[in-house]
Motif scaffolding. Structure first.
Motif, PDB file in Angstrom:
ATOM      1  N   ARG A   3     -39.843   5.288  21.764  1.00 48.28           N
ATOM      2  CA  ARG A   3     -40.554   4.160  20.936  1.00 48.28           C
ATOM      3  C   ARG A   3     -40.059   4.045  19.481  1.00 48.28           C
ATOM      4  N   PHE A   4     -39.170   4.830  19.081  1.00 44.63           N
ATOM      5  CA  PHE A   4     -38.687   4.908  18.022  1.00 44.63           C
ATOM      6  C   PHE A   4     -37.149   4.232  17.927  1.00 44.63           C
ATOM      7  N   PHE A   5     -36.475   4.736  19.011  1.00 47.00           N
ATOM      8  CA  PHE A   5     -35.020   4.510  18.875  1.00 47.00           C
ATOM      9  C   PHE A   5     -34.412   3.715  20.175  1.00 47.00           C
ATOM     10  N   GLY A   6     -35.424   3.611  21.080  1.00 49.72           N
ATOM     11  CA  GLY A   6     -34.735   2.791  22.052  1.00 49.72           C
ATOM     12  C   GLY A   6     -34.178   3.613  23.357  1.00 49.72           C
ATOM     13  N   GLU A   7     -33.113   3.440  23.909  1.00 50.95           N
ATOM     14  CA  GLU A   7     -32.540   4.374  25.058  1.00 50.95           C
ATOM     15  C   GLU A   7     -31.666   5.252  24.394  1.00 50.95           C
ATOM     16  N   ILE A   8     -31.720   6.503  24.949  1.00 48.51           N
ATOM     17  CA  ILE A   8     -30.837   7.738  24.804  1.00 48.51           C
ATOM     18  C   ILE A   8     -29.586   7.245  25.300  1.00 48.51           C
ATOM     19  N   LYS A   9     -28.227   7.307  24.374  1.00 49.86           N
ATOM     20  CA  LYS A   9     -27.095   6.750  24.865  1.00 49.86           C
ATOM     21  C   LYS A   9     -26.037   7.993  25.007  1.00 49.86           C
ATOM     22  N   GLN A  10     -26.377   9.128  24.626  1.00 51.56           N
ATOM     23  CA  GLN A  10     -25.454  10.097  24.444  1.00 51.56           C
ATOM     24  C   GLN A  10     -26.247  11.533  24.211  1.00 51.56           C
ATOM     25  N   ALA A  11     -25.741  12.547  25.182  1.00 49.06           N
ATOM     26  CA  ALA A  11     -26.163  13.921  25.287  1.00 49.06           C
ATOM     27  C   ALA A  11     -24.884  14.542  24.658  1.00 49.06           C
ATOM     28  N   ALA A  96     -28.129  11.130  21.294  1.00 50.61           N
ATOM     29  CA  ALA A  96     -27.914   9.992  20.233  1.00 50.61           C
ATOM     30  C   ALA A  96     -28.568   8.635  20.583  1.00 50.61           C
ATOM     31  N   TYR A  97     -28.922   8.090  19.706  1.00 48.30           N
ATOM     32  CA  TYR A  97     -29.243   6.557  19.734  1.00 48.30           C
ATOM     33  C   TYR A  97     -28.184   5.851  19.187  1.00 48.30           C
ATOM     34  N   TRP A  98     -27.900   4.688  19.740  1.00 44.35           N
ATOM     35  CA  TRP A  98     -26.818   3.840  19.129  1.00 44.35           C
ATOM     36  C   TRP A  98     -27.345   2.594  18.428  1.00 44.35           C
ATOM     37  N   THR A  99     -26.704   2.262  17.410  1.00 46.51           N
ATOM     38  CA  THR A  99     -27.356   0.960  16.852  1.00 46.51           C
ATOM     39  C   THR A  99     -25.957   0.202  16.352  1.00 46.51           C
ATOM     40  N   GLY A 126     -18.063   3.298  12.139  1.00 45.18           N
ATOM     41  CA  GLY A 126     -18.332   4.398  12.933  1.00 45.18           C
ATOM     42  C   GLY A 126     -19.148   5.463  12.354  1.00 45.18           C
ATOM     43  N   ARG A 127     -20.315   5.039  11.443  1.00 42.38           N
ATOM     44  CA  ARG A 127     -21.080   6.059  10.670  1.00 42.38           C
ATOM     45  C   ARG A 127     -22.089   6.770  11.875  1.00 42.38           C
ATOM     46  N   PHE A 128     -22.396   7.977  11.417  1.00 41.01           N
ATOM     47  CA  PHE A 128     -23.255   8.766  11.850  1.00 41.01           C
ATOM     48  C   PHE A 128     -24.469   9.641  11.271  1.00 41.01           C
ATOM     49  N   VAL A 129     -25.350   9.790  11.632  1.00 40.19           N
ATOM     50  CA  VAL A 129     -26.284  10.806  10.925  1.00 40.19           C
ATOM     51  C   VAL A 129     -27.040  11.560  11.799  1.00 40.19           C
ATOM     52  N   TYR A 130     -27.176  12.690  11.563  1.00 40.69           N
ATOM     53  CA  TYR A 130     -28.007  13.681  12.363  1.00 40.69           C
ATOM     54  C   TYR A 130     -29.309  14.018  11.557  1.00 40.69           C
ATOM     55  N   PHE A 131     -30.556  13.991  12.108  1.00 37.06           N
ATOM     56  CA  PHE A 131     -31.835  14.194  11.311  1.00 37.06           C
ATOM     57  C   PHE A 131     -32.223  15.783  11.399  1.00 37.06           C
ATOM     58  N   ASP A 132     -33.107  16.161  10.612  1.00 32.49           N
ATOM     59  CA  ASP A 132     -33.694  17.435  10.625  1.00 32.49           C
ATOM     60  C   ASP A 132     -34.854  17.304  11.593  1.00 32.49           C
ATOM     61  N   ILE A 141     -31.657  14.712  16.575  1.00 29.12           N
ATOM     62  CA  ILE A 141     -31.741  13.322  17.019  1.00 29.12           C
ATOM     63  C   ILE A 141     -30.156  12.982  16.026  1.00 29.12           C
ATOM     64  N   GLU A 142     -29.329  12.209  16.667  1.00 23.91           N
ATOM     65  CA  GLU A 142     -28.299  11.434  15.974  1.00 23.91           C
ATOM     66  C   GLU A 142     -28.495   9.785  16.004  1.00 23.91           C
ATOM     67  N   LEU A 143     -28.060   9.265  15.148  1.00 22.97           N
ATOM     68  CA  LEU A 143     -28.041   7.753  15.043  1.00 22.97           C
ATOM     69  C   LEU A 143     -26.626   7.541  14.918  1.00 22.97           C
TER      70      LEU A 143
END
Length: 179
Positions: A3-11, A96-99, A126-132, A141-143
């Motif tokens: 409900r926060f990110f949508g579909e998981i796109k990557q493992a 990972a969730y993609w945006t 092609g930016r990315f961020v990983y959350f704590d 979780i990666e965005l």
């Protein structure tokens, strides 16, 4: 679906031997082809607010709509991958969730209390961020921004998997400047 990110796109799986992992995934599990980059060109890399120069090898393939990422760290640069390995873990490290709207989604997630730990860029847009969020292994979780060349490369990797016949299981990463 989150409900926060949508579909998981990557493992994303942290492995000790990326060549053996690609062989297992493609030969035993039938997932492929993998697109492999021995040294990912990460720019503006930050881990816990400090710049570093990681040397990570990455292989990407799709299993249906889910992208499988295999990651091997090649140096001791501080990272969430290194922390995961030093804790004795191997295997699923993140989802990972993609945006397409990285700035807006990042601001929204920070406002919801997510804390960035690791970030960088791979190519243009092609930016990315990983959350704590590593409460137990495999829950980071990666965005990931998938606009521009990186998004087109991910589309090409998914398309290559759709009718893959098992031949050429490992292929070079495409040049992001030409995708």
């Amino acid at each position: 679906m989150s409900r926060f990110f949508g579909e998981i796109k990557q493992a994303g799986y942290v492995v000790d031997d990326i060549e053996a992992a690609m062989d297992h995934w493609s030969r035993v599990l039938g997932v492929g082809p993998f697109f492999y980059k021995e040294r990912v060109p990460i720019e503006n890399y930050q881990y816990r607010g400090t710049s570093h120069t990681p040397h990570n090898s990455v292989a990407l393939a799709n299993s249906g709509p889910l992208q499988i990422e295999l990651i091997q760290t090649r140096n001791d640069a501080p990272s969430m991958y290194r922390d995961f390995r030093q804790a004795g873990h191997r295997g699923l490290q993140h989802v990972a969730y993609w945006t397409q709207d990285y700035d807006a989604d990042l601001a929204r997630l920070i406002a919801e209390g997510f804390e960035p730990v690791m970030s960088g860029e791979v190519g243009e847009r092609g930016r990315f961020v990983y959350f704590d969020t590593e409460f137990h292994p495999g829950t980071v979780i990666e965005l990931s921004e998938v606009a521009g060349p990186k998004g087109r490369m991910f589309d090409m990797i998914r398309a290559a998997s759709e009718n893959w016949n098992g031949r050429d299981p490992v292929r070079p990463f495409p040049d992001l400047a030409k995708v």
